[in-house]
Scaffold this active site. Structure first.
Site, mmCIF file in Angstrom:
data_model
loop_
_atom_site.group_PDB
_atom_site.id
_atom_site.type_symbol
_atom_site.label_atom_id
_atom_site.label_comp_id
_atom_site.label_asym_id
_atom_site.label_seq_id
_atom_site.Cartn_x
_atom_site.Cartn_y
_atom_site.Cartn_z
ATOM 1 C CG ASN A 126 60.412 47.800 30.320
ATOM 2 O OD1 ASN A 126 59.143 47.747 29.762
ATOM 3 N ND2 ASN A 126 61.102 47.695 29.823
ATOM 4 C CG ASP B 97 65.706 46.779 28.932
ATOM 5 O OD1 ASP B 97 64.397 47.189 28.658
ATOM 6 O OD2 ASP B 97 66.318 47.020 27.275
ATOM 7 C CG HIS C 206 64.063 43.781 28.374
ATOM 8 N ND1 HIS C 206 64.150 43.894 26.751
ATOM 9 C CD2 HIS C 206 64.517 42.800 28.032
ATOM 10 C CE1 HIS C 206 64.912 44.089 26.563
ATOM 11 N NE2 HIS C 206 65.482 43.052 27.666
ATOM 12 C CG MET D 293 59.828 50.543 20.891
ATOM 13 S SD MET D 293 60.511 48.670 21.744
ATOM 14 C CE MET D 293 61.925 48.448 20.752
ATOM 15 N NE ARG D 294 60.226 60.116 24.002
ATOM 16 C CZ ARG D 294 60.788 60.632 22.472
ATOM 17 N NH1 ARG D 294 61.104 60.107 21.279
ATOM 18 N NH2 ARG D 294 61.094 61.628 22.950
ATOM 19 C CB SER E 126 50.495 41.351 21.836
ATOM 20 O OG SER E 126 51.259 41.210 22.633
ATOM 21 C CG ASN E 127 52.796 42.723 26.436
ATOM 22 O OD1 ASN E 127 52.868 41.209 27.678
ATOM 23 N ND2 ASN E 127 54.434 42.454 25.312
ATOM 24 N NE ARG F 71 65.903 60.553 24.119
ATOM 25 C CZ ARG F 71 65.360 59.827 23.030
ATOM 26 N NH1 ARG F 71 64.511 59.412 23.330
ATOM 27 N NH2 ARG F 71 65.692 59.508 21.995
ATOM 28 C CD GLU G 247 57.610 39.962 26.284
ATOM 29 O OE1 GLU G 247 56.664 40.529 25.881
ATOM 30 O OE2 GLU G 247 57.899 39.455 25.071
HETATM 31 C C1 GRF Z 1 57.193 42.666 23.922
HETATM 32 O O1 GRF Z 1 57.936 41.276 23.401
HETATM 33 C C2 GRF Z 1 57.287 43.038 24.727
HETATM 34 O O2 GRF Z 1 58.978 42.337 25.247
HETATM 35 C C3 GRF Z 1 59.481 44.032 24.546
HETATM 36 O O3 GRF Z 1 58.377 45.262 23.315
HETATM 37 C C4 GRF Z 1 57.182 43.766 23.203
HETATM 38 C C5 GRF Z 1 56.044 44.725 22.532
HETATM 39 O O4 GRF Z 1 55.231 44.174 22.521
HETATM 40 N N1 GRF Z 1 58.890 45.167 26.029
HETATM 41 P P1 GRF Z 1 54.074 44.723 21.984
HETATM 42 O O5 GRF Z 1 53.352 46.201 21.592
HETATM 43 O O6 GRF Z 1 53.423 44.370 23.923
HETATM 44 O O7 GRF Z 1 52.619 43.403 21.241
#
Ligand code: GRF
Length: 214
Positions: A121, A159, A123, A104-105, A27-28, A79, A188
């Site tokens: 990033n 973070d 968060h 998420m890595r 979604s971001n 990694r 966000e």
């Molecule tokens: C968001 O809440 C972001 O802050 C976090 O992971 C989520 C990702 O959401 N790091 P999306 O994949 O952008 O919908």
């Protein structure tokens, strides 16, 4: 070309080249596409890379005719090796700024050194409170009255890098993780494109841990 033929100005389109790393919903990423489409962000997404297969974020990239890749962690020895391939791909697309949008890595120095101060990033907490996973439920369980989101540069720790901008939302009595997450997500989607536009305008400065955004 003789001197007379050189135009007074060169109408070269100069847009910030973004690479976006994702792992899920996206979604971001969509908020970035929407801001570009809506003329609120003077940038282009050159490439989208996911560490997870067939996630909605990759479909969003395809829908926006943006090159997208699933880079399979299973195909790399460690990694650092993975991040080496990631950097190679980002460089191939001439990426200037990397956005971790729900990526998420854990990242390694291989990646951070290649894009020092050029990885951002987002968060879902007001850092330094509640880093790591499930930030929204951490805030609820802690009994915090205010939550929010943070856009920050990425450094070696999770973070932790210099904070660029934050937005807060209230926590209500009886709030649950879903409702709080939704409220934070609205912020966000507003904050991330806003920061990227400031960056594109050359208005984000960084000195140690202090970031100025004019
Ligand atoms: C968001 O809440 C972001 O802050 C976090 O992971 C989520 C990702 O959401 N790091 P999306 O994949 O952008 O919908």
């Amino acid at each position: 070309m003789s001197e007379e033929e050189i135009p007074a100005y060169l109408p070269v389109e100069r847009r910030l080249v973004l690479g976006v790393l994702v792992s899920g919903r996206g979604s971001n990423l969509q908020a970035i596409f929407n801001a570009i489409e809506g003329g609120r962000l003077d940038a282009q997404v050159a490439v989208v890379i996911s560490n997870r297969k067939e996630v909605p974020a990759l479909a969003r990239a395809r829908a926006c005719q943006t090159p997208s890749f699933f880079l399979d962690p299973a195909e790399y020895t460690d990694r650092a090796d993975y991040d080496g391939a990631l950097v190679q791909l980002l460089k191939m697309y001439a990426v200037e700024l990397v956005v971790l949008a729900g990526y998420m890595r854990l990242v390694t120095p291989v990646f951070i050194d290649a894009y020092r101060d050029r990885i951002i990033n987002i968060h879902p907490s007001l850092l330094p409170a509640f880093p790591g996973l499930h930030a929204q439920s951490q805030a609820l369980e802690y009994g915090a009255k205010v939550a929010g989101c943070t856009v920050h540069f990425v450094d070696e720790k999770v973070d932790h890098g210099p904070i660029i901008a934050q937005a807060s939302v209230p926590i209500f009595e009886g709030d649950d993780e879903r409702h709080l997450s939704e409220r934070i997500l609205v912020e966000e989607h507003r904050l991330l494109p806003h920061v990227l536009q400031r960056y594109a305008e050359g208005r984000v400065g960084i000195q140690g841990r202090k970031v100025s955004m004019r």
